[in-house]
Write an enzyme that holds these catalytic residues in place. Structure first.
Site, PDB file in Angstrom:
ATOM      1  N   ARG A 166      12.209 -17.977  13.441  1.00 67.44           N
ATOM      2  CA  ARG A 166      11.378 -19.177  13.315  1.00 67.44           C
ATOM      3  C   ARG A 166       9.990 -18.931  12.715  1.00 67.44           C
ATOM      4  O   ARG A 166       9.505 -19.752  11.936  1.00 67.44           O
ATOM      5  CB  ARG A 166      11.272 -19.891  14.659  1.00 67.44           C
ATOM      6  N   PRO A 213      18.628 -34.536  24.202  1.00 65.08           N
ATOM      7  CA  PRO A 213      17.611 -33.490  24.336  1.00 65.08           C
ATOM      8  C   PRO A 213      18.197 -32.099  24.167  1.00 65.08           C
ATOM      9  O   PRO A 213      19.287 -31.807  24.659  1.00 65.08           O
ATOM     10  CB  PRO A 213      17.088 -33.689  25.762  1.00 65.08           C
ATOM     11  N   GLY A 214      17.499 -31.249  23.458  1.00 64.07           N
ATOM     12  CA  GLY A 214      17.913 -29.859  23.297  1.00 64.07           C
ATOM     13  C   GLY A 214      16.752 -28.935  23.584  1.00 64.07           C
ATOM     14  O   GLY A 214      16.673 -28.311  24.641  1.00 64.07           O
ATOM     15  N   CYS A 229      13.415  -4.958   7.932  1.00 53.06           N
ATOM     16  CA  CYS A 229      12.817  -4.401   6.715  1.00 53.06           C
ATOM     17  C   CYS A 229      12.326  -5.519   5.799  1.00 53.06           C
ATOM     18  O   CYS A 229      12.852  -5.742   4.715  1.00 53.06           O
ATOM     19  CB  CYS A 229      13.835  -3.515   6.002  1.00 53.06           C
ATOM     20  N   TYR A 272      16.594 -22.280  19.671  1.00 53.17           N
ATOM     21  CA  TYR A 272      16.711 -21.865  18.264  1.00 53.17           C
ATOM     22  C   TYR A 272      16.280 -20.419  18.030  1.00 53.17           C
ATOM     23  O   TYR A 272      15.859 -20.084  16.933  1.00 53.17           O
ATOM     24  CB  TYR A 272      15.931 -22.825  17.359  1.00 53.17           C
TER      25      TYR A 272
END
Length: 446
Positions: free
Chosen positions: A330, A291-292, A361, A390
């Site tokens: 993400r 698991p992460g 930008c 993440y």
């Protein structure tokens, strides 16, 4: 909206996490700021450990550190009795610096360098998960050069396609990871593994994807790998001592998201594994899961300070913050969606709809579209939820922006676990050749 972990609205009408007022945290540590809820992190670690103990005791949960890696997180994971999944020399080095017990470290990666493999073996890393025949041969060669025997698993692709984004779907045959079972490549890779005398083959690994909201794909993978292990035992006399089924359990990003519980996921997986083992000629292997996101995702919140607010009549209002795709790529990468509130106006009614824009930008640097919030003004603190996984890991210095700080909040105490980068950090590795150090124009040839 409902809050996760220790998050709540305090008497001042501010968002509070770990007993810390997030408006005060923003003032003390600056923004952007990653806030990690220590109680939530520990609760999630324990949920995996306890579910495995209840449903399949011969097991180990190892935290997938790529989701959020730093020395303090490694220490917390060790305190909670989990192992560690690493995918690079840098993550191995982090584990070493944190004093993590290296026998509980599993080293993954689809293109490990010779230097990374040597570091893993010399540091006593518990398992190396080979990704291919090439990887098996390279690990065998380097282990021989070091006079060691490396304990390995082979990563396989079972041909299971989880219902998730194509960039985080990894169980299908068309994947850069692992050797395929359905097309015979995994069988071919292992047919001669006993001839690699510097390896101790322990078992199989697979990972079918991330942000998965169903339990059946994990159970299907367990069944498929046990059946494949029976074939390996019959044809090559290879024993399956360990079965590593990866991670991938989803978390809640939006109010309507409804991932299965940790206990239900582990229970279904364990039941499928035991049932398939009983039907085979194999003893029960040790089960490893990784698991992460499901440990750190919802436990993380990012704080930003609101800057300019631009309204285009009849179209949209852009609310700009002091971070963006540099600290959370993400949305631009996956189209990821988030929930957020104004931390300093957490108890006030929603009055306006805005699109949260980052300061990088790029026109695509938009963190959240159509967010309903109270009337906003420059200086407000925006809290974006479920940013523990993440975000820091993928953060960059695009536009030469320093990466944010991270803190651990618990029982009213906030501790720095990653210092904010400075402008000096940004240029630390820059090198100016001698010929560029003068102000004179370069000479022209001919």
């Amino acid at each position: 909206m409902s809050f996760y972990g220790t998050a709540r609205i305090n008497r001042q009408g501010h968002l509070e996490i770990g007993g810390c007022d997030t408006v005060s945290l923003a003032a003390q540590f600056g923004t952007p700021l990653y806030v990690m809820d220590e109680a939530a992190l520990r609760k999630n670690c324990r949920a995996f450990r306890e579910a495995l103990k209840k449903h399949y005791p011969n097991s180990l949960a190892i935290y997938a550190s790529k989701a959020f890696s730093c020395a303090a997180m490694a220490r917390l994971v060790d305190q909670e009795g989990l192992g560690l999944d690493v995918v690079s020399g840098g993550e191995i080095y982090t584990a070493l610096q944190a004093g993590f017990p290296m026998e509980k470290v599993y080293f993954h990666g689809n293109n490990k360098s010779a230097g990374e493999i040597a570091l893993a073996i010399e540091s006593g890393t518990g398992r190396l998960v080979a990704d291919s025949r090439y990887d098996l041969a390279l690990i065998n060669r380097i282990a021989g050069q070091l006079g060691k025997k490396a304990r390995v698993l082979l990563r396989v692709t079972p041909g299971i396609e989880a219902h998730t984004h194509e960039y985080i779907r990894t169980g299908q045959i068309d994947s850069k990871f692992g050797e395929g079972i359905p097309n015979g490549q995994a069988r071919e890779a292992l047919s001669g593994v006993k001839e690699l005398v510097n390896l101790e083959f322990l078992g199989l690994h697979c990972h079918i994807g991330s942000q998965i909201f169903e339990t059946d794909p994990f159970a299907d993978a367990a069944r498929l790998l046990i059946n494949f292990a029976s074939e390996l035992k019959r044809d090559f006399d290879l024993d399956l001592k360990e079965l590593n089924l990866g991670g991938g359990l989803g978390v809640r990003y939006l109010e309507g998201d409804d991932p299965p519980t940790i206990d239900l996921t582990v229970a279904n997986l364990a039941a499928a594994l035991r049932e398939t083992v009983r039907q085979s000629d194999l003893p029960e292997p040790r089960l490893i899961i990784e698991p992460g996101r499901s440990i750190v995702g919802e436990a993380g919140t990012t704080l930003y300070t609101v800057g300019s607010i631009k309204t285009i009549p009849g179209l949209r209002t852009y609310l700009a913050v002091d971070g963006g795709m540099g600290d959370n790529p993400r949305p631009a990468l996956y189209g990821a969606r988030y929930q957020a509130i104004l931390a300093n106006k957490a108890d006030q009614p929603k009055m306006v709809t805005v699109t949260v824009a980052g300061k990088n930008c790029e026109s695509g640097d938009l963190l959240i579209k159509d967010l309903e919030i109270p009337q906003a003004e420059p200086g407000d603190v925006l809290a974006v939820f479920t940013t523990g996984a993440y975000n820091y890991s993928m953060a960059s210095n695009y536009n030469r922006l320093p990466r944010p700080a991270a803190i651990l909040a618990s029982d009213g105490q906030a501790d720095l676990i990653i210092a904010r980068e400075t402008y000096a950090d940004l240029v630390r590795n820059d090198v100016i050749p001698e010929r560029l150090k003068t102000g004179a124009p370069a000479s022209s040839a001919g």
